[in-house]
Design a protein around this motif. Structure first.
Motif, short mmCIF file in Angstrom:
data_model
loop_
_atom_site.label_atom_id
_atom_site.label_comp_id
_atom_site.label_asym_id
_atom_site.label_seq_id
_atom_site.Cartn_x
_atom_site.Cartn_y
_atom_site.Cartn_z
N ASP A 287 -1.69 -2.70 -5.16
CA ASP A 287 -2.77 -3.45 -4.52
C ASP A 287 -2.18 -4.62 -3.76
OD1 ASP A 287 -4.75 -1.82 -5.65
OD2 ASP A 287 -4.84 -3.05 -7.46
N HIS B 97 -7.82 -4.32 -0.06
CA HIS B 97 -8.12 -3.03 0.53
C HIS B 97 -9.48 -2.53 0.04
CE1 HIS B 97 -7.07 0.86 2.25
NE2 HIS B 97 -7.57 1.41 1.16
N ARG C 58 0.83 -1.20 0.00
CA ARG C 58 0.00 0.00 0.00
C ARG C 58 0.87 1.26 0.00
NH1 ARG C 58 -4.32 0.07 -1.90
NH2 ARG C 58 -5.02 1.74 -0.55
#
Length: 82
Positions: free
Chosen positions: A32, A44, A27
């Motif tokens: 991703d 997420h 992150r």
């Protein structure tokens, strides 16, 4: 490896286990992150609680290869469409 808009981390976890290590790193680098438990996964903004069950640091992590392959294909398709 320099991150691209399609970069992602697919992390396989022992059932019931989770650690933030690669989640935070991915992150922070704008990638991703997918947490995979055998035949299910999340990304997420969903995030489970940290847990280190017996076997977490072991050598036997069950994983459904078809689920991971589908995850990767869907990730690439989403990035192409964006």
């Amino acid at each position: 490896m320099k991150p691209t808009r399609a970069s992602a981390v697919v992390e396989l976890f022992y059932p019931g286990g989770f650690a933030h290590d690669y989640h935070w790193t991915a992150r922070a680098l704008g990638m991703d992150h997918y947490a995979v438990w055998n035949d299910r996964y999340i990304t997420h903004p969903d995030k489970p609680s940290v847990n280190y069950p017996k076997g977490f640091q072991g050598n036997e992590i069950p994983v459904n290869g078809s689920v991971v392959a589908t995850l990767i294909e869907e990730h690439i398709e989403r990035k192409r469409a964006a």
